[in-house]
Scaffold this active site. Structure first.
Site: not given
Length: 476
Positions: A446, A450
């Site tokens: 992350h 995304d």
């Protein structure tokens, strides 16, 4: 009396001595039992310490799994000495010298360290002097002459697996003509040489010719599958109850898992799951399986999953990237080296198929067959287990529908595939039909990926598998 470059005097041996003074007979008697200097050459032979060289990837220790020689055996250059296993791969160690094995420094399952002696080899000093740091100071030994296999005038290029095959069949590599790059000896060269010696007829290579697909009327019918629910059968193992705790060291692939998963904890994971309707792909595979078998390759679903992932990575290269330790630079990998998690007797291993972006589905299937065979035998090389850029784990072959896969650093994404289930679904007309459903679970880094990017990649990968004919438009 000054003696210039004395090599030996009575039973005294001198090393690198330029000027040595011998004063009287008593002095000689006093030094009779002592070695005054180191030696770099012994007229009756040198004992050379063959040290375990650096095998790369930061490996400092290995486990000795098998010895191919014993004390007293004669060896030649490039002969296999032993097989060792690191926390990444199995490696066959070959000899740098022609000589006789005098000592094995390790037993089976011992830990050997890089830079430390592996075996002692007695070599003929008249054929060449070994490097000084390899010479062992031992008294001269009388020994019978031995005959050695000699590689005449050139270094023979061959992989450890090929060398082992030649050794098992008593074939001298110097007598085999290599057909690979730079005259490298391939497995086919050994088999062809063996066939000439024995008169055996070898089956044609799977890649020798391309056989057109069979007409639908001649297609080999698939064997009827047992529709009864499969009940898992427990593995029968003897139950040993001693009443005592047992402690074992963490070694091999298990040790590699400790390192990799410890590094993976530093990555902030996020997950994304979806289901895929593989009804059309199941039908396509059933049609192509007989064709692949005729060409000597077992065709599973995984080659399609891998190729579809590669086509998706072309559109979303951030998933085929790596992030440096300081999180300052992102490197986009040009090659799609897609790893496949495999469950073996030695533990979990993740070999990868190299350059999937330029491979056909058949090429991928052929490479997977090779990796699975080597993985089952514990003979995967370092090159097979390193360099991965993206990973798929087919947990569905064992069971389960969903998983939470852990990213393998320095990669940034991984997918876990569940088992294929026959479930009712609705078509566009609202009609219920029997669908082949598989669930996929993605994990991504992350820090640079995304949720929207992961979802779009998954949708593209899903579309290729649900409509396999659409892959033809993008295949290269």
């Amino acid at each position: 009396v000054c003696i210039h470059r004395v090599r030996s005097c009575s039973s005294i041996r001198f090393i690198k001595s330029k000027y040595v003074c011998v004063f009287d007979k008593s002095a000689l008697k006093f030094s009779h039992q002592q070695r005054l200097f180191r030696t770099s050459a012994v007229s009756c032979g040198q004992i050379v310490q063959f040290k375990l060289s650096d095998i790369g990837e930061g490996i400092t220790e290995v486990t000795v799994k098998e010895w191919y020689i014993k004390e007293g055996d004669s060896v030649s250059q490039f002969d296999s000495i032993c097989e060792v296993q690191s926390d990444k791969a199995s490696v066959t160690i070959t000899s740098r010298y022609d000589g006789v094995i005098r000592k094995l420094h390790y037993s089976i399952d011992d830990i050997a360290f890089v830079g430390k002696p592996l075996v002692d080899i007695e070599i003929d000093a008249s054929k060449g002097v070994a490097s000084e740091e390899d010479v062992v100071e031992t008294p001269p030994m009388s020994h019978d002459e031995h005959t050695h296999q000699e590689i005449k005038g050139h270094k023979t290029l061959a992989t450890p697996a090929v060398r082992r095959l030649a050794m098992e069949n008593n074939i001298k590599l110097s007598e085999v003509v290599g057909t690979g790059k730079d005259n490298r000896i391939l497995k086919e060269d050994i088999l062809n040489y063996l066939a000439k010696q024995t008169g055996a007829i070898l089956p044609p290579s799977p890649k020798a010719e391309i056989i057109p697909p069979l007409p639908k009327s001649e297609t080999v019918p698939a064997a009827p599958k047992d529709k009864a629910r499969k009940i898992p059968i427990p593995v029968s193992r003897p139950i040993v109850f001693s009443g005592k705790d047992k402690t074992e060291p963490v070694t091999g692939f298990q040790k590699a898992m400790v390192k990799t998963m410890s590094a993976a904890l530093k990555i902030p994971h996020f997950g994304y799951c979806d289901e895929i309707d593989l009804t059309q792909l199941v039908q396509l595979r059933e049609e192509l399986k007989p064709v692949a078998e005729i060409r000597g390759v077992k065709l599973s679903f995984m080659p399609f999953f891998i190729k579809a992932a590669s086509l998706g990575l072309l559109q979303y290269p951030i998933l085929n990237a790596s992030l440096d330790e300081n999180c300052q630079n992102v490197t986009y990998k040009a090659s799609h080296n897609i790893g496949v998690a495999m469950d073996t007797g030695q533990g979990l291993i993740v070999p990868n198929v190299k350059n999937v972006q330029v491979c056909s589905v058949f090429d991928i299937a052929s490479e997977l067959n090779r990796l699975q065979s080597l993985g089952s035998a514990g003979q995967l090389g370092t090159s097979d287990l390193t360099g991965g850029t993206f990973t798929l784990s087919n947990i569905g072959t064992i069971g389960g529908t969903y998983a939470k896969p852990v990213i393998l650093p320095p990669e940034v994404a991984i997918g876990a595939l569940g088992k294929i289930q026959v479930l009712p679904r609705f078509n566009g007309k609202g009609e219920v039909y029997k669908a082949q459903i598989m669930n996929v679970s993605w994990s991504a880094d992350h820090r640079i990926i995304d949720g929207a990017t992961m979802a779009r990649f998954s949708n593209l990968w899903k579309s290729y598998l649900e409509n396999p004919a659409s892959m033809l438009l993008d295949l290269k």
